[in-house]
Design an enzyme around this catalytic site. Structure first.
Site, short mmCIF file in Angstrom:
data_model
loop_
_atom_site.label_atom_id
_atom_site.label_comp_id
_atom_site.label_asym_id
_atom_site.label_seq_id
_atom_site.Cartn_x
_atom_site.Cartn_y
_atom_site.Cartn_z
N LEU A 100 6.61 2.84 -12.13
CA LEU A 100 6.52 2.61 -13.45
C LEU A 100 7.13 1.38 -13.79
O LEU A 100 8.20 1.10 -13.24
CB LEU A 100 7.19 3.85 -14.39
CG LEU A 100 6.71 5.20 -14.37
CD1 LEU A 100 7.57 6.31 -14.97
CD2 LEU A 100 5.36 5.11 -15.16
N ASP A 101 6.72 0.48 -14.76
CA ASP A 101 7.16 -0.46 -15.06
C ASP A 101 8.85 -0.34 -15.53
O ASP A 101 9.21 0.58 -16.00
CB ASP A 101 6.53 -1.37 -16.22
CG ASP A 101 5.07 -1.52 -15.88
OD1 ASP A 101 4.84 -2.03 -14.74
OD2 ASP A 101 4.20 -1.51 -16.65
N ALA A 102 9.77 -1.45 -15.46
CA ALA A 102 11.07 -1.15 -15.92
C ALA A 102 10.99 -0.83 -17.21
O ALA A 102 12.16 -0.07 -17.76
CB ALA A 102 11.57 -2.68 -15.55
#
Length: 260
Positions: free
Chosen positions: A119-121
């Site tokens: 998952l993206d930051a």
């Protein structure tokens, strides 16, 4: 898989291993007596074959067990943890830029865990942690098409026609993409909430899709990954998968791997 006893027909394999009902009880399926009843009723499969002989022996290290069509994990060393990843945390065990990573969550467990996919930051939500490499590969690899569902808060008032457009497909810089499902949850003049389900593993794909139709994302949460649902798990919290969830994950992973 071991041979049969009590005059029952052979199911193949050797006489090594443990009795099936004992293995089932150890795996938490049911007591030995109830496990025996499940076997007799033809509700148990080993390596894809129905087994009804109570004398059957199996090797928990190599044989695959199913009860009522649901896969059972026989290896007690395997762990499956659901995390509600907060924003600001990168999906890595070490970040070369010094940003907060997943070790703050995996260090809670004695076994070495790794994340299934990313998952993206700046995206929060459901992330699976495990030490089962086979399952992780199937669930994370784009070719297996495991679906993910996201709730996105976006700018502007989204029209139903925009959701239909996302499902028909749009063109991005790296090729066409279409949502498996897309629905409008709430709309207002300033912002809207939409739900998007897709099986693509392309980088930042939900954000890019919504930006392409004129509604940049301001917040994004993954609520579902395959059969797993985030539910009420609070941000930053972890928990072991339930037996039902684990069965669903293993069943999905095995069915996908058998398709290749």
């Amino acid at each position: 898989m071991g041979g049969a006893a009590d005059g029952a027909p052979e199911t193949g394999g050797t006489d090594s291993g443990e009795r099936l009902q004992k293995v089932m009880a150890a795996a938490g399926v049911a007591s030995r007596r109830v496990s025996e009843q499940l076997i007799v009723e033809g509700r148990v499969r080993v390596n894809g074959e129905v087994v009804q002989a109570l004398g059957t022996r199996i090797d928990a290290a190599v044989d695959r067990l199913e009860v009522d069509g649901t896969a059972i994990q026989l290896d007690a060393s395997k762990h499956y943890i659901m995390l509600n990843k907060p924003t600001g945390v990168v999906s890595s065990m070490r970040d070369d830029r010094g940003r907060p990573d997943l070790t703050q969550f995996t260090d809670r467990y004695e076994v070495r865990l790794f994340n299934v996919g990313r998952l993206d930051a700046d995206t929060s939500g459901l992330l699976l942690l495990t030490n089962d490499g086979e399952v992780a590969n199937v669930l994370a690899h784009p070719s297996f098409g495991v679906t993910k569902t996201y709730i996105a808060t976006v700018r502007g008032s989204v029209l139903p026609a925009t959701m239909a457009k996302l499902m028909r497909g749009i063109e991005l810089d790296d090729g066409p993409i279409a949502a498996d499902k897309a629905r409008l949850v709430q709309a207002s003049d300033g912002q809207s909430i939409v739900e998007v389900t897709l099986h693509s593993g392309r980088n930042r794909i939900v954000r890019r899709m919504l930006d392409a139709v004129g509604h940049p994302v301001t917040a994004l949460v993954r609520r579902q990954f395959g059969p797993l649902k985030l539910g009420s798990l609070r941000s930053g919290a972890t928990r072991e998968l339930t037996k039902i969830e684990l069965g669903q994950v293993l069943t999905l992973a095995r069915s996908k791997s058998e398709q290749t």
